[in-house]
Design a protein around this motif. Structure first.
Motif: not given
Length: 88
Positions: A15-27
């Motif tokens: 879950i943490d990895a999925t959220v981290g990927d989404a944050i990096r993609r948004a940024r």
């Protein structure tokens, strides 16, 4: 809790990895650099207040809303990794 071959906390790590990927993609999609005075899609003027609020803005509000709606329709979230979906 028996998890088979997965270690303790493996679900939370996923879950943490999925959220981290989404944050990096948004940024990575945030505008940067000098903004435009006119929309690159429709050439409508971009108000000064919008340019001040969003450095690097490239689209007018109408074109940005249309782009967001198109991307939102194709954005898929993997619900299998969420704890909420596992509780049902």
């Amino acid at each position: 809790m028996a998890t088979g071959w997965a270690g303790d906390g493996a679900v939370q790590d996923q879950i943490d990895a999925t959220v981290g990927d989404a944050i990096r993609r948004a940024r990575s999609r945030l505008p940067h650099g000098p903004g435009r005075s006119h929309c690159e899609e429709c050439e409508a003027p971009i108000p000064e207040a919008r340019r001040a609020a969003l450095p690097g803005v490239r689209l007018c509000v109408a074109c940005q809303e249309r782009l967001d709606a198109e991307e939102g329709a194709h954005a898929g979230y993997n619900r299998r990794g969420s704890k909420d979906s596992q509780l049902r």
